[in-house]
Design a protein around this motif. Structure first.
Motif, PDB file in Angstrom:
ATOM      1  N   TYR A 155     -16.904  21.030 -13.153  1.00 36.32           N
ATOM      2  CA  TYR A 155     -16.593  19.705 -12.741  1.00 36.32           C
ATOM      3  C   TYR A 155     -17.066  18.571 -13.511  1.00 36.32           C
ATOM      4  N   ALA A 156     -16.084  17.565 -13.613  1.00 38.16           N
ATOM      5  CA  ALA A 156     -16.386  16.353 -14.498  1.00 38.16           C
ATOM      6  C   ALA A 156     -17.370  15.461 -13.691  1.00 38.16           C
ATOM      7  N   SER A 157     -17.926  15.743 -12.741  1.00 34.58           N
ATOM      8  CA  SER A 157     -19.005  14.745 -12.139  1.00 34.58           C
ATOM      9  C   SER A 157     -19.959  15.703 -11.292  1.00 34.58           C
ATOM     10  N   PHE A 158     -21.109  15.226 -10.706  1.00 34.32           N
ATOM     11  CA  PHE A 158     -22.099  15.809 -10.072  1.00 34.32           C
ATOM     12  C   PHE A 158     -21.395  15.693  -8.543  1.00 34.32           C
ATOM     13  N   ASP A 159     -20.985  14.586  -8.022  1.00 35.09           N
ATOM     14  CA  ASP A 159     -20.275  14.367  -6.790  1.00 35.09           C
ATOM     15  C   ASP A 159     -19.143  15.364  -6.461  1.00 35.09           C
ATOM     16  N   GLU A 160     -18.288  15.684  -7.444  1.00 37.68           N
ATOM     17  CA  GLU A 160     -17.195  16.658  -7.514  1.00 37.68           C
ATOM     18  C   GLU A 160     -17.679  18.028  -7.194  1.00 37.68           C
ATOM     19  N   ALA A 161     -18.788  18.423  -7.850  1.00 39.07           N
ATOM     20  CA  ALA A 161     -19.301  19.756  -7.625  1.00 39.07           C
ATOM     21  C   ALA A 161     -20.135  19.807  -6.032  1.00 39.07           C
ATOM     22  N   VAL A 162     -20.785  18.759  -5.648  1.00 35.83           N
ATOM     23  CA  VAL A 162     -21.247  18.788  -4.538  1.00 35.83           C
ATOM     24  C   VAL A 162     -20.130  18.993  -3.485  1.00 35.83           C
ATOM     25  N   ALA A 163     -19.054  18.289  -3.750  1.00 39.20           N
ATOM     26  CA  ALA A 163     -17.954  18.237  -2.703  1.00 39.20           C
ATOM     27  C   ALA A 163     -17.266  19.643  -2.593  1.00 39.20           C
ATOM     28  N   ALA A 164     -17.268  20.399  -3.871  1.00 45.28           N
ATOM     29  CA  ALA A 164     -16.733  21.593  -3.845  1.00 45.28           C
ATOM     30  C   ALA A 164     -17.638  22.658  -3.126  1.00 45.28           C
ATOM     31  N   ILE A 165     -18.926  22.515  -3.083  1.00 41.25           N
ATOM     32  CA  ILE A 165     -20.018  23.468  -2.541  1.00 41.25           C
ATOM     33  C   ILE A 165     -19.987  23.113  -0.996  1.00 41.25           C
ATOM     34  N   ASP A 166     -19.792  21.887  -0.541  1.00 40.19           N
ATOM     35  CA  ASP A 166     -19.565  21.422   1.079  1.00 40.19           C
ATOM     36  C   ASP A 166     -18.501  22.129   1.392  1.00 40.19           C
ATOM     37  N   ALA A 167     -17.551  22.375   0.771  1.00 40.97           N
ATOM     38  CA  ALA A 167     -16.091  22.867   1.286  1.00 40.97           C
ATOM     39  C   ALA A 167     -16.007  24.490   1.425  1.00 40.97           C
ATOM     40  N   LEU A 168     -17.227  25.234   0.808  1.00 36.68           N
ATOM     41  CA  LEU A 168     -17.389  26.609   0.531  1.00 36.68           C
ATOM     42  C   LEU A 168     -17.555  27.160   2.245  1.00 36.68           C
ATOM     43  N   SER A 169     -17.175  28.312   2.654  1.00 36.87           N
ATOM     44  CA  SER A 169     -17.650  29.202   3.683  1.00 36.87           C
ATOM     45  C   SER A 169     -18.981  29.389   3.414  1.00 36.87           C
ATOM     46  N   PRO A 170     -19.701  29.728   4.842  1.00 37.93           N
ATOM     47  CA  PRO A 170     -20.945  30.258   4.450  1.00 37.93           C
ATOM     48  C   PRO A 170     -21.353  31.242   3.367  1.00 37.93           C
ATOM     49  N   VAL A 171     -22.295  31.032   2.607  1.00 34.30           N
ATOM     50  CA  VAL A 171     -22.504  31.398   1.166  1.00 34.30           C
ATOM     51  C   VAL A 171     -23.400  32.632   1.243  1.00 34.30           C
ATOM     52  N   ILE A 172     -22.971  33.630   0.662  1.00 32.14           N
ATOM     53  CA  ILE A 172     -23.833  34.861   0.465  1.00 32.14           C
ATOM     54  C   ILE A 172     -24.268  34.973  -0.911  1.00 32.14           C
ATOM     55  N   GLY A 173     -25.482  34.846  -1.240  1.00 29.64           N
ATOM     56  CA  GLY A 173     -26.093  34.932  -2.613  1.00 29.64           C
ATOM     57  C   GLY A 173     -26.492  33.354  -3.219  1.00 29.64           C
ATOM     58  N   GLU A 174     -27.132  33.297  -3.976  1.00 34.15           N
ATOM     59  CA  GLU A 174     -27.684  32.277  -4.597  1.00 34.15           C
ATOM     60  C   GLU A 174     -26.507  31.263  -5.475  1.00 34.15           C
ATOM     61  N   LEU A 175     -26.607  30.025  -4.829  1.00 31.78           N
ATOM     62  CA  LEU A 175     -25.730  29.165  -5.706  1.00 31.78           C
ATOM     63  C   LEU A 175     -26.457  28.617  -6.709  1.00 31.78           C
ATOM     64  N   LYS A 176     -25.653  28.455  -7.819  1.00 29.85           N
ATOM     65  CA  LYS A 176     -26.465  27.751  -9.109  1.00 29.85           C
ATOM     66  C   LYS A 176     -25.529  26.614  -9.503  1.00 29.85           C
ATOM     67  N   ILE A 177     -26.241  25.763  -9.623  1.00 29.75           N
ATOM     68  CA  ILE A 177     -25.604  24.485 -10.418  1.00 29.75           C
ATOM     69  C   ILE A 177     -26.328  24.078 -11.798  1.00 29.75           C
ATOM     70  N   GLU A 178     -25.307  24.362 -12.812  1.00 32.16           N
ATOM     71  CA  GLU A 178     -25.879  24.408 -14.098  1.00 32.16           C
ATOM     72  C   GLU A 178     -25.451  22.965 -14.536  1.00 32.16           C
ATOM     73  N   ILE A 179     -26.515  22.144 -15.492  1.00 28.11           N
ATOM     74  CA  ILE A 179     -26.006  20.914 -15.853  1.00 28.11           C
ATOM     75  C   ILE A 179     -25.698  20.999 -17.306  1.00 28.11           C
ATOM     76  N   VAL A 180     -24.443  20.795 -17.537  1.00 30.80           N
ATOM     77  CA  VAL A 180     -23.976  21.186 -19.168  1.00 30.80           C
ATOM     78  C   VAL A 180     -24.248  19.783 -20.013  1.00 30.80           C
ATOM     79  N   LYS A 181     -23.746  18.928 -19.202  1.00 26.86           N
ATOM     80  CA  LYS A 181     -23.885  17.857 -20.282  1.00 26.86           C
ATOM     81  C   LYS A 181     -24.647  16.607 -19.091  1.00 26.86           C
ATOM     82  N   ASP A 182     -25.359  15.733 -19.937  1.00 28.40           N
ATOM     83  CA  ASP A 182     -25.982  14.549 -19.083  1.00 28.40           C
ATOM     84  C   ASP A 182     -25.008  13.911 -17.902  1.00 28.40           C
ATOM     85  N   VAL A 183     -25.875  14.097 -16.827  1.00 26.88           N
ATOM     86  CA  VAL A 183     -24.990  13.631 -15.524  1.00 26.88           C
ATOM     87  C   VAL A 183     -25.826  12.975 -14.527  1.00 26.88           C
ATOM     88  N   THR A 184     -25.488  11.989 -14.053  1.00 23.26           N
ATOM     89  CA  THR A 184     -25.999  11.132 -13.113  1.00 23.26           C
ATOM     90  C   THR A 184     -25.734  11.539 -11.633  1.00 23.26           C
TER      91      THR A 184
END
Length: 371
Positions: A155-184
């Motif tokens: 994703y191109a922003s942290f907000d976009e990543a959060v929106a994608a996670i929010d849309a997921l069905s109940p999650v099995i397994g750990e969700l990992k968010i990797e910060i590839v480049k500086d982001v606010t």
């Protein structure tokens, strides 16, 4: 309805209707030919939950009133799927897009329309499909999201990543968010609604304003820019600042909420430098049940660790682990009901706690016997 169980929408299924929006359920795999064709009042479609969507058929949304659309990673697009959408100005494509793109998919859309992709390879798939190549924009990937079963997206922003996670069905397994480049963390200040771990992968995370957890959250091996002096409110969820977290001394941590009560709080802090750490919430924001604060020997707190402040019920416990022989507590503590020491040796003038628990530790009162 995101909670529906429909897997296939048939050919011309909504022909002649006047629907204005469509929210695809997470069970949807196929949208048939002409399913929504020429529904001019259809202005919004939401595919965020439909991560298993495989086919958007020929002319499925042709001639509709869509303004923007996001294409899921595996959705192949039939010929002219969105042709004639004269109001369409923004198309976002999943970073690791694996689908195929038919002929004239975006023919006769708005002249200012742009397609946003996150790689040159995906850009090549959409070239010559109805939108000027100059309007196919390759954005930088700054955040990646995955779980045990594999990649969810980039994703191109942290907000976009959060929106994608929010849309997921109940999650099995750990969700990992990797910060590839500086982001606010964006102005929305939203954090994921599902338990996640945020980790560094080359980039720093800037927290420019106060944020509050919506689910259990861990930070691990990441540099946090906290120059704004912002605070993280656990909001009754579990907050873990694991090993390898680098901060300055301007950020504060709260177990409770910024406003309003919550039932319990638990903060475990294994690394980083902080202004204050409070097992309760903001002033007047009570934790009505048990509150636990666990600090390891790598943590530095310039101010105080509070237990009783904004805390009205249950047991308030502070845990110190791994500290060497010290005189006095590692930080100034106020309001905790119970002290727990794990592999920590402490000498105190007095014990301002209702109860003390020792594991592999020694507590010595000055001018008194060792406990």
């Amino acid at each position: 309805d995101k909670n529906a169980t429909v897997s296939v929408i048939g050919k011309n299924a909504f022909a002649g209707t006047s629907i204005t929006s469509f929210c695809a359920p997470d069970t949807l795999t196929t949208i048939g030919e002409g399913a929504f064709e020429q529904i001019v009042k259809l202005a919004a479609v939401d595919f965020s939950a439909a991560q298993g969507l495989k086919t958007i058929g020929r002319r499925a949304f042709a001639g509709t009133g869509l303004v923007q659309v996001s294409i899921p990673r595996g959705a192949s697009l039939g010929d002219e799927a969105f042709s004639g959408c004269s109001s369409l100005i923004s198309v976002r494509v999943a970073a690791d897009y694996t689908g195929t793109v038919g002929k004239d998919v975006f023919k006769n859309v708005a002249s200012s329309a742009k397609i946003y992709v996150l790689s040159e390879a995906v850009k090549a798939k959409f070239a010559g499909k109805g939108i000027n190549n100059a309007n196919i924009v390759v954005e930088e990937c700054v955040v990646r999201v995955s779980r045990d079963s594999g990649s969810i997206g980039a994703y191109a922003s942290f907000d976009e990543a959060v929106a994608a996670i929010d849309a997921l069905s109940p999650v099995i397994g750990e969700l990992k968010i990797e910060i590839v480049k500086d982001v606010t963390i964006g102005q929305s200040g939203k954090l994921p609604s599902k338990a996640s771990v945020i980790t560094g992968a080359g980039g720093k995370l800037k927290i420019a304003a106060d944020i509050e957890l919506r689910a259990d959250l861990a930070f691990k091996n990441i540099t946090i820019d906290d120059a704004a002096g912002s605070s993280i409110y656990a909001g009754g969820h579990e907050l873990l600042m694991a090993g390898g977290v680098v901060t300055s001394v301007k950020m504060s941590l709260y177990g409770g909420k910024k406003s309003g009560a919550c039932a319990n709080s638990e903060i475990m802090v294994m690394s980083g430098n902080y202004a204050n750490i409070t097992s309760g919430g903001n002033s007047g924001a009570a934790v009505t049940g048990n509150a636990v604060l666990h600090l390891s020997d790598n943590v530095k707190v310039s101010g105080k660790a509070f237990g009783g402040k904004a805390h009205t019920g249950g047991v308030s416990t502070v845990i110190f682990s791994g500290y060497d022989e010290i005189s006095g507590l590692p930080v100034a503590c106020e309001g905790f009901g119970q002290l727990t020491l794990q592999d920590t040796n402490v000498a105190l003038d007095s014990v301002p706690f209702d109860a003390v628990s020792l594991t592999g530790s020694r507590l010595k009162l000055k001018n008194s016997a060792e406990l």
